[in-house]
Scaffold this motif. Structure first.
Motif, PDB file in Angstrom:
ATOM      1  N   ALA A  95       0.754  -1.168  -0.003  1.00  0.00           N
ATOM      2  CA  ALA A  95      -0.101   0.207   0.046  1.00  0.00           C
ATOM      3  C   ALA A  95       0.793   1.284  -0.145  1.00  0.00           C
ATOM      4  O   ALA A  95       1.966   1.333   0.527  1.00  0.00           O
ATOM      5  CB  ALA A  95      -1.079   0.161   1.337  1.00  0.00           C
ATOM      6  N   THR A  96       0.624   2.193  -0.692  1.00  0.00           N
ATOM      7  CA  THR A  96       1.149   3.617  -0.570  1.00  0.00           C
ATOM      8  C   THR A  96       0.057   4.825  -0.221  1.00  0.00           C
ATOM      9  O   THR A  96      -1.067   4.517  -0.414  1.00  0.00           O
ATOM     10  CB  THR A  96       1.779   3.954  -1.969  1.00  0.00           C
ATOM     11  N   TYR A  97       0.722   5.845   0.232  1.00  0.00           N
ATOM     12  CA  TYR A  97      -0.056   6.896   0.493  1.00  0.00           C
ATOM     13  C   TYR A  97       0.502   8.178   0.071  1.00  0.00           C
ATOM     14  O   TYR A  97       1.624   8.282   0.452  1.00  0.00           O
ATOM     15  CB  TYR A  97      -0.606   7.369   2.164  1.00  0.00           C
ATOM     16  N   HIS A  98      -0.018   8.784  -0.790  1.00  0.00           N
ATOM     17  CA  HIS A  98       0.702  10.009  -1.329  1.00  0.00           C
ATOM     18  C   HIS A  98       1.808   9.513  -2.047  1.00  0.00           C
ATOM     19  O   HIS A  98       3.000  10.277  -1.845  1.00  0.00           O
ATOM     20  CB  HIS A  98       0.633  11.179  -0.407  1.00  0.00           C
ATOM     21  N   SER A  99       2.003   8.494  -2.813  1.00  0.00           N
ATOM     22  CA  SER A  99       3.176   8.220  -3.412  1.00  0.00           C
ATOM     23  C   SER A  99       4.365   7.582  -2.508  1.00  0.00           C
ATOM     24  O   SER A  99       5.399   7.163  -2.953  1.00  0.00           O
ATOM     25  CB  SER A  99       3.623   9.187  -4.415  1.00  0.00           C
ATOM     26  N   GLN A 100       4.035   7.341  -1.236  1.00  0.00           N
ATOM     27  CA  GLN A 100       4.822   6.738  -0.279  1.00  0.00           C
ATOM     28  C   GLN A 100       4.664   5.383   0.104  1.00  0.00           C
ATOM     29  O   GLN A 100       3.221   5.406   0.710  1.00  0.00           O
ATOM     30  CB  GLN A 100       5.315   8.035   0.900  1.00  0.00           C
ATOM     31  N   GLN A 101       5.429   4.384   0.059  1.00  0.00           N
ATOM     32  CA  GLN A 101       5.316   3.169   0.592  1.00  0.00           C
ATOM     33  C   GLN A 101       4.784   3.056   2.076  1.00  0.00           C
ATOM     34  O   GLN A 101       5.707   3.600   2.774  1.00  0.00           O
ATOM     35  CB  GLN A 101       6.304   2.382   0.004  1.00  0.00           C
ATOM     36  N   ILE A 102       3.822   2.533   2.486  1.00  0.00           N
ATOM     37  CA  ILE A 102       3.453   2.628   3.821  1.00  0.00           C
ATOM     38  C   ILE A 102       3.383   1.096   4.758  1.00  0.00           C
ATOM     39  O   ILE A 102       3.262   0.923   5.677  1.00  0.00           O
ATOM     40  CB  ILE A 102       2.161   3.390   4.347  1.00  0.00           C
ATOM     41  N   THR A 103       3.532   0.200   3.775  1.00  0.00           N
ATOM     42  CA  THR A 103       3.487  -1.253   4.390  1.00  0.00           C
ATOM     43  C   THR A 103       4.766  -1.939   3.697  1.00  0.00           C
ATOM     44  O   THR A 103       5.474  -1.577   2.608  1.00  0.00           O
ATOM     45  CB  THR A 103       2.109  -1.952   3.829  1.00  0.00           C
ATOM     46  N   TYR A 104       4.879  -3.194   4.155  1.00  0.00           N
ATOM     47  CA  TYR A 104       6.090  -4.064   3.697  1.00  0.00           C
ATOM     48  C   TYR A 104       5.522  -4.666   2.340  1.00  0.00           C
ATOM     49  O   TYR A 104       4.242  -4.688   2.035  1.00  0.00           O
ATOM     50  CB  TYR A 104       6.456  -4.994   4.627  1.00  0.00           C
ATOM     51  N   TYR A 105       6.354  -5.420   1.493  1.00  0.00           N
ATOM     52  CA  TYR A 105       5.755  -6.353   0.477  1.00  0.00           C
ATOM     53  C   TYR A 105       5.239  -7.511   1.004  1.00  0.00           C
ATOM     54  O   TYR A 105       5.802  -8.022   1.789  1.00  0.00           O
ATOM     55  CB  TYR A 105       6.860  -6.524  -0.276  1.00  0.00           C
ATOM     56  N   THR A 106       4.137  -7.901   0.650  1.00  0.00           N
ATOM     57  CA  THR A 106       3.435  -9.400   0.897  1.00  0.00           C
ATOM     58  C   THR A 106       3.396 -10.005  -0.408  1.00  0.00           C
ATOM     59  O   THR A 106       2.872  -9.772  -1.616  1.00  0.00           O
ATOM     60  CB  THR A 106       2.086  -9.140   1.259  1.00  0.00           C
ATOM     61  N   GLN A 107       4.137 -11.190  -0.513  1.00  0.00           N
ATOM     62  CA  GLN A 107       4.303 -12.152  -1.848  1.00  0.00           C
ATOM     63  C   GLN A 107       3.085 -12.873  -1.986  1.00  0.00           C
ATOM     64  O   GLN A 107       2.656 -13.507  -1.050  1.00  0.00           O
ATOM     65  CB  GLN A 107       5.555 -12.990  -1.949  1.00  0.00           C
ATOM     66  N   ILE A 108       2.449 -12.896  -3.331  1.00  0.00           N
ATOM     67  CA  ILE A 108       1.480 -13.701  -3.471  1.00  0.00           C
ATOM     68  C   ILE A 108       2.264 -15.052  -4.277  1.00  0.00           C
ATOM     69  O   ILE A 108       3.032 -14.792  -5.092  1.00  0.00           O
ATOM     70  CB  ILE A 108       0.533 -12.995  -4.655  1.00  0.00           C
ATOM     71  N   PRO A 109       1.756 -16.286  -3.823  1.00  0.00           N
ATOM     72  CA  PRO A 109       2.595 -17.296  -4.565  1.00  0.00           C
ATOM     73  C   PRO A 109       2.150 -17.293  -6.205  1.00  0.00           C
ATOM     74  O   PRO A 109       1.235 -16.886  -6.594  1.00  0.00           O
ATOM     75  CB  PRO A 109       1.557 -18.341  -4.098  1.00  0.00           C
ATOM     76  N   SER A 110       3.209 -17.839  -6.720  1.00  0.00           N
ATOM     77  CA  SER A 110       3.205 -18.074  -8.187  1.00  0.00           C
ATOM     78  C   SER A 110       2.141 -18.797  -8.750  1.00  0.00           C
ATOM     79  O   SER A 110       1.761 -19.837  -7.932  1.00  0.00           O
ATOM     80  CB  SER A 110       4.598 -18.458  -8.751  1.00  0.00           C
ATOM     81  N   VAL A 111       1.332 -18.485  -9.653  1.00  0.00           N
ATOM     82  CA  VAL A 111       0.360 -19.179 -10.383  1.00  0.00           C
ATOM     83  C   VAL A 111       0.046 -19.085 -11.803  1.00  0.00           C
ATOM     84  O   VAL A 111       0.663 -18.091 -12.322  1.00  0.00           O
ATOM     85  CB  VAL A 111      -1.018 -18.751  -9.667  1.00  0.00           C
ATOM     86  N   TYR A 112      -0.504 -20.101 -12.285  1.00  0.00           N
ATOM     87  CA  TYR A 112      -0.788 -20.040 -13.677  1.00  0.00           C
ATOM     88  C   TYR A 112      -2.243 -19.914 -14.043  1.00  0.00           C
ATOM     89  O   TYR A 112      -3.130 -20.651 -13.209  1.00  0.00           O
ATOM     90  CB  TYR A 112      -0.533 -21.330 -14.808  1.00  0.00           C
ATOM     91  N   GLN A 113      -2.566 -18.777 -14.852  1.00  0.00           N
ATOM     92  CA  GLN A 113      -4.086 -18.619 -14.909  1.00  0.00           C
ATOM     93  C   GLN A 113      -4.499 -18.694 -16.619  1.00  0.00           C
ATOM     94  O   GLN A 113      -3.858 -18.312 -17.318  1.00  0.00           O
ATOM     95  CB  GLN A 113      -4.135 -16.962 -14.910  1.00  0.00           C
ATOM     96  N   GLY A 114      -5.141 -19.615 -16.485  1.00  0.00           N
ATOM     97  CA  GLY A 114      -5.532 -20.391 -17.978  1.00  0.00           C
ATOM     98  C   GLY A 114      -6.623 -19.458 -18.589  1.00  0.00           C
ATOM     99  O   GLY A 114      -6.987 -18.396 -18.135  1.00  0.00           O
ATOM    100  N   HIS A 115      -6.834 -19.911 -19.856  1.00  0.00           N
ATOM    101  CA  HIS A 115      -7.738 -19.060 -20.848  1.00  0.00           C
ATOM    102  C   HIS A 115      -9.069 -18.711 -19.936  1.00  0.00           C
ATOM    103  O   HIS A 115      -9.881 -19.497 -19.358  1.00  0.00           O
ATOM    104  CB  HIS A 115      -8.256 -19.786 -21.972  1.00  0.00           C
TER     105      HIS A 115
END
Length: 208
Positions: A95-115
């Motif tokens: 998340a950012t507020y006024h272009s400044q990052q205000i949280t740490y990074y949270t990783q989303i697991p790698s995934v394949y998205q089909g048609h």
């Protein structure tokens, strides 16, 4: 005689390898050309993202230059392509507020998205005692007093396209979702334990 025979064999080997390399180059060129033509015909579209809701557990400014955040967001992602699959890799949300990052990074697991497939992610995003610019701390406190805070939920990562049995190289993807949180009116949210969930249904911008 022996030297002439050896020289003759070396010449044959050299011509054989030259021809083999030429054949391999032609085959590679034809495969690349077929892939590019197929790619142009399919015209893959960018994935679509929607920020469905945000649940706020904590968003406080204990000092003008310090912020503590704890929230959960629900992100809807859809592949609009009928013949192209998408691999998501190293996707991070914050998340950012006024272009400044205000949280740490949270990783989303790698995934394949089909048609035409849909993925829904509900990551927790948090930042404990994160240093911020003093003017942003004051602006956030004032925004809360006025009844609403305008955050941005961002996703950064890499994607690969899959056409048939062929997969492309990685491309960077940047997703920005506007999240206006109406703190001033709890009636617009749903109380969930110690948090309040706000329905947003906000379309996100996507750049590759």
């Amino acid at each position: 005689m022996t030297e002439k025979v050896c020289s003759h064999h070396k010449g044959k080997q050299k011509r054989f390898f030259q021809r083999l390399c030429a054949i391999l180059l032609v085959v590679a060129f034809i495969l690349l050309l077929i892939f590019l033509i197929t790619w142009a015909i399919l015209q893959p579209k960018k994935p679509r993202f929607i920020l469905q809701d945000a649940t706020i557990f904590n968003l406080t400014v204990p000092a003008p230059n310090i912020l503590t955040t704890n929230l959960q967001v629900t992100i809807y992602s859809r592949n609009p392509n009928s013949k192209v699959g998408i691999y998501y890799d190293h996707l991070h949300v914050y998340a950012t507020y006024h272009s400044q990052q205000i949280t740490y990074y949270t990783q989303i697991p790698s995934v394949y998205q089909g048609h035409k497939d849909v993925n829904i992610w509900s990551p927790f995003i948090y930042g404990t005692m994160v240093p911020i610019a003093p003017y942003n701390g004051l602006a956030l406190t004032q925004a809360q007093s006025n009844g609403g805070v305008d955050l941005k939920i961002r996703l950064d990562g890499r994607v690969k396209w899959k056409v048939g049995a062929v997969t492309t190289g990685r491309y960077h993807i940047h997703v920005t979702c506007q999240a206006y949180i109406p703190f001033g009116n709890r009636g617009t949210g749903i109380v969930i334990g110690t948090g309040v969930k706000y329905q947003l249904s906000q379309s996100c911008s996507v750049s590759l």
